[in-house]
Enzyme design. Structure first.
Site, PDB file in Angstrom:
ATOM      1  N   LYS A  22     -22.300  27.822 -33.977  1.00 29.29           N
ATOM      2  CA  LYS A  22     -21.656  27.680 -35.259  1.00 29.29           C
ATOM      3  C   LYS A  22     -21.613  25.911 -35.898  1.00 29.29           C
ATOM      4  CE  LYS A  22     -16.987  26.408 -35.705  1.00 29.29           C
ATOM      5  NZ  LYS A  22     -16.922  25.517 -36.852  1.00 29.29           N
ATOM      6  N   ASN A  23     -20.637  24.823 -35.020  1.00 28.80           N
ATOM      7  CA  ASN A  23     -21.295  24.198 -35.839  1.00 28.80           C
ATOM      8  C   ASN A  23     -22.806  23.301 -35.738  1.00 28.80           C
ATOM      9  OD1 ASN A  23     -18.922  23.480 -36.036  1.00 28.80           O
ATOM     10  ND2 ASN A  23     -18.464  22.255 -34.351  1.00 28.80           N
ATOM     11  N   CYS A 116      -6.418  19.483 -42.401  1.00 30.86           N
ATOM     12  CA  CYS A 116      -5.578  20.294 -41.872  1.00 30.86           C
ATOM     13  C   CYS A 116      -5.782  20.216 -40.971  1.00 30.86           C
ATOM     14  CB  CYS A 116      -7.037  21.203 -41.863  1.00 30.86           C
ATOM     15  SG  CYS A 116      -8.191  20.596 -39.754  1.00 30.86           S
ATOM     16  N   ARG A 121      -8.761  13.687 -41.795  1.00 25.73           N
ATOM     17  CA  ARG A 121     -10.677  13.846 -41.924  1.00 25.73           C
ATOM     18  C   ARG A 121     -10.408  13.437 -42.949  1.00 25.73           C
ATOM     19  NH1 ARG A 121     -11.396  19.683 -38.810  1.00 25.73           N
ATOM     20  NH2 ARG A 121     -12.931  18.653 -39.178  1.00 25.73           N
ATOM     21  N   ASP A 307     -12.715  19.997 -29.041  1.00 27.99           N
ATOM     22  CA  ASP A 307     -12.252  21.279 -29.730  1.00 27.99           C
ATOM     23  C   ASP A 307     -12.458  22.348 -28.554  1.00 27.99           C
ATOM     24  OD1 ASP A 307     -13.047  21.237 -32.330  1.00 27.99           O
ATOM     25  OD2 ASP A 307     -15.582  21.466 -32.473  1.00 27.99           O
ATOM     26  N   ARG A 399     -13.506  32.582 -37.828  1.00 31.92           N
ATOM     27  CA  ARG A 399     -13.833  31.651 -38.542  1.00 31.92           C
ATOM     28  C   ARG A 399     -14.491  30.788 -37.170  1.00 31.92           C
ATOM     29  NH1 ARG A 399     -10.651  26.010 -39.156  1.00 31.92           N
ATOM     30  NH2 ARG A 399     -13.309  26.102 -39.402  1.00 31.92           N
TER      31      ARG A 399
HETATM   32  C1  UD1 Z   1     -16.700  18.172 -36.675  1.00 26.02           C
HETATM   33  C2  UD1 Z   1     -17.075  19.479 -36.080  1.00 26.02           C
HETATM   34  C3  UD1 Z   1     -15.496  19.568 -35.700  1.00 26.02           C
HETATM   35  C4  UD1 Z   1     -15.514  18.939 -34.386  1.00 26.02           C
HETATM   36  C5  UD1 Z   1     -15.500  17.705 -34.829  1.00 26.02           C
HETATM   37  C6  UD1 Z   1     -15.648  16.348 -33.013  1.00 26.02           C
HETATM   38  C7  UD1 Z   1     -18.581  20.707 -37.327  1.00 26.02           C
HETATM   39  C8  UD1 Z   1     -18.615  21.308 -38.652  1.00 26.02           C
HETATM   40  N1  UD1 Z   1     -17.251  20.767 -37.000  1.00 26.02           N
HETATM   41  O1  UD1 Z   1     -16.117  17.658 -37.416  1.00 26.02           O
HETATM   42  O2  UD1 Z   1     -15.404  21.013 -34.781  1.00 26.02           O
HETATM   43  O3  UD1 Z   1     -13.896  18.910 -33.585  1.00 26.02           O
HETATM   44  O4  UD1 Z   1     -16.710  17.382 -35.645  1.00 26.02           O
HETATM   45  O5  UD1 Z   1     -16.200  16.650 -33.113  1.00 26.02           O
HETATM   46  O6  UD1 Z   1     -19.017  20.430 -36.958  1.00 26.02           O
HETATM   47  N2  UD1 Z   1     -13.320  10.284 -39.264  1.00 26.02           N
HETATM   48  C9  UD1 Z   1     -13.433   9.344 -40.508  1.00 26.02           C
HETATM   49  N3  UD1 Z   1     -13.715   8.843 -41.325  1.00 26.02           N
HETATM   50  C10 UD1 Z   1     -14.914  10.469 -41.371  1.00 26.02           C
HETATM   51  C11 UD1 Z   1     -15.457  10.762 -40.690  1.00 26.02           C
HETATM   52  C12 UD1 Z   1     -15.036  11.555 -39.432  1.00 26.02           C
HETATM   53  O7  UD1 Z   1     -12.296   8.629 -39.371  1.00 26.02           O
HETATM   54  O8  UD1 Z   1     -16.019  10.386 -42.703  1.00 26.02           O
HETATM   55  C13 UD1 Z   1     -12.685  10.808 -38.584  1.00 26.02           C
HETATM   56  C14 UD1 Z   1     -12.330  12.089 -38.164  1.00 26.02           C
HETATM   57  O9  UD1 Z   1     -10.219  11.920 -38.936  1.00 26.02           O
HETATM   58  C15 UD1 Z   1     -12.301  11.996 -36.871  1.00 26.02           C
HETATM   59  C16 UD1 Z   1     -13.695  11.537 -35.673  1.00 26.02           C
HETATM   60  O10 UD1 Z   1     -14.007  10.876 -37.237  1.00 26.02           O
HETATM   61  O11 UD1 Z   1     -11.048  11.606 -36.532  1.00 26.02           O
HETATM   62  C17 UD1 Z   1     -14.234  13.309 -36.171  1.00 26.02           C
HETATM   63  O12 UD1 Z   1     -14.915  13.827 -36.721  1.00 26.02           O
HETATM   64  P1  UD1 Z   1     -15.773  13.908 -37.621  1.00 26.02           P
HETATM   65  O13 UD1 Z   1     -17.106  14.049 -35.985  1.00 26.02           O
HETATM   66  O14 UD1 Z   1     -16.391  13.321 -38.194  1.00 26.02           O
HETATM   67  O15 UD1 Z   1     -15.495  15.482 -37.083  1.00 26.02           O
HETATM   68  P2  UD1 Z   1     -16.391  16.675 -38.459  1.00 26.02           P
HETATM   69  O16 UD1 Z   1     -17.782  16.280 -38.712  1.00 26.02           O
HETATM   70  O17 UD1 Z   1     -15.873  16.812 -39.667  1.00 26.02           O
END
Ligand code: UD1
Length: 420
Positions: A22-23, A116, A121, A307, A399
């Site tokens: 999915k990701n 969420c 996030r 995850d 999902r």
């Molecule tokens: C992706 C995955 C999700 C997984 C996560 C971490 C998808 C669609 N989703 O989510 O299933 O749980 O990676 O492996 O691929 N953060 C910041 N600033 C930002 C972006 C992120 O501080 O601009 C923080 C987040 O709050 C979190 C950490 O960085 O604490 C990692 O998040 P991130 O890797 O960005 O998660 P996603 O890409 O949203």
């Protein structure tokens, strides 16, 4: 709203085929915005999230055909770079249309995804990275509004408070492939899903070096061509079945799964007393001895995946002894504790740790699914527990787990979907 009713205590046996990731699929679908040519994407799981992403692609002006896990995406001639709140707010993966829209059309208005239950996030790293490439970024009315003529290659550092970011790396990478000159992304996410996206972009004619590493070197090109690409297997779905197998003391084989993407789980499971064996494209698991409690801390890849944290906690709740679970990616991702405790688990939160006092057997109970992976943890607990478990709000599971009830039933699970 439907619920799952599980009668626990039946060891699972047989073969289960792991779906496409999915990701990986979500940013890969978004990447088709970078070309006007036809793209054929194979092994796309039929899930609520992928369907939402495809709906978004249609709303942006792409023509989408989806059949038998293959998506064909063609151009309708015009891209409308507006990603509506109603689609983006339902899942965060949709936010990765921002980078490709900006690179291809020169402007984008994409709804902020919002938080969420697993955490706040933020999107600061996405915004910072795209700004570095020369985009003008504003946030107004709940939308990110981005504009640029041609983006300019730069050195972009993407390390955040919690390490690298998967989707920020995807957004900046997809913007950089069409930028002028060289972009170096430092502290890039190394997740296999980003590696898969990089491979797909290179197949479209991009020039990305350091694929799979924390340093991506991108030489911008003028345009990308169409592609026929097969998405990698879902390592989180595979990990969930492996943990489920251990929890029910089952004997299942995972077909089309890649243990190289599950190194941290493999390492920890060996300490627990379970060996993962890759045979061709299958993973088999063997219980080596009585299971031991083991502590884990989640980190960005190649660390233990956040995850799989909830599902691992579910297993530890059923292994006698104490283990400590810490999530360094989403420190508040512990909403499943209360529901597992309803089933007789003994887990308490102390600051950023969950202390699990494993017990021999859980007991079935009515529980509430709160997010995707927490729901998977409850399915594991329910399948291993004595008695009947009812899981409400199962739309979360839809999902991310393709044909979950069908796959589990084929493995011998007593699981039905009923009207709540
Ligand atoms: C992706 C995955 C999700 C997984 C996560 C971490 C998808 C669609 N989703 O989510 O299933 O749980 O990676 O492996 O691929 N953060 C910041 N600033 C930002 C972006 C992120 O501080 O601009 C923080 C987040 O709050 C979190 C950490 O960085 O604490 C990692 O998040 P991130 O890797 O960005 O998660 P996603 O890409 O949203």
């Amino acid at each position: 709203m439907d619920k799952l009713v599980i009668e626990g205590g039946h060891p699972l046996q047989g073969e289960v085929t792991i779906s496409g990731s999915k990701n990986a699929a979500l940013p890969i679908i978004a990447a088709t915005l970078l070309t006007d040519e036809k793209c054929v994407l194979r092994n796309i799981p039929n899930l609520r999230d992928t369907n939402t992403m495809l709906k978004l692609m249609e709303s942006l002006g792409k023509v989408v055909e989806y059949k038998d896990n293959t998506v064909t995406i063609t151009s309708s001639g015009k891209i409308n770079p507006f990603a509506d709140y109603n689609l983006v707010s339902t899942m965060r993966g949709t936010f990765c249309v921002l980078g490709p829209l900006l690179a291809k059309v020169g402007r984008a208005k994409v709804s902020l995804p919002g938080g969420c239950v697993i955490g706040i996030r933020p999107v600061d790293l996405h915004v910072k990275g795209l700004k570095k490439l020369g985009a003008k970024m504003d946030i107004a009315g709940g939308y990110v509004i981005a504009k640029a003529n041609r983006l300019q290659g730069r050195r972009v550092y993407l390390g955040g408070v919690f390490g690298s970011s998967v989707l920020a790396t995807a957004n900046v990478l997809m913007a950089a492939v069409l930028a002028e000159g060289e972009t170096v992304i430092e502290f890039a996410a190394c997740e296999p899903e980003i590696e898969d996206l990089s491979c797909m972009l290179n197949k479209m004619g991009a020039n990305i070096k350091g694929v799979g590493s924390a340093r991506l070197i991108v030489t911008g090109v003028k345009e990308l061509k169409g592609v026929n690409y097969k998405v990698i297997p879902d390592r989180i779905e595979a990990g969930t079945y492996i943990l489920l197998n251990a929890a029910t003391r089952g004997n299942i084989t995972l077909k089309g799964a890649e243990s190289a993407h599950l190194m941290a789980l493999d390492d920890k499971l060996e300490e627990v007393g379970v060996q993962m064996i890759q045979e061709g494209d299958c993973i088999r698991c063997k219980q080596l001895r009585k299971l031991h409690p083991v502590s884990i801390t989640t980190y960005p890849y190649p660390g233990f995946p956040t995850d799989l944290q909830a599902q691992f906690m579910s297993l530890m709740a059923m292994v006698e002894g104490v283990s400590v679970i810490t999530d360094k990616v989403y420190p508040d991702r512990f909403i499943h504790i209360a529901e597992l405790n309803r089933m007789g688990a003994n887990i308490r939160r102390e600051g950023t740790n969950a202390i699990v006092q494993g017990t021999k057997q859980l007991r079935g109970a009515p529980v509430m699914a709160s997010d995707l992976r927490a729901s998977a943890a409850l399915v594991i607990a329910g399948l291993a527990a004595r008695g009947t478990t009812e899981i409400n709000r199962i739309y979360h599971l839809e999902r991310g787990y393709e044909k979950l009830t069908e796959k589990l039933t084929a493995l011998g699970a007593k699981i039905t979907r009923e009207k709540a």
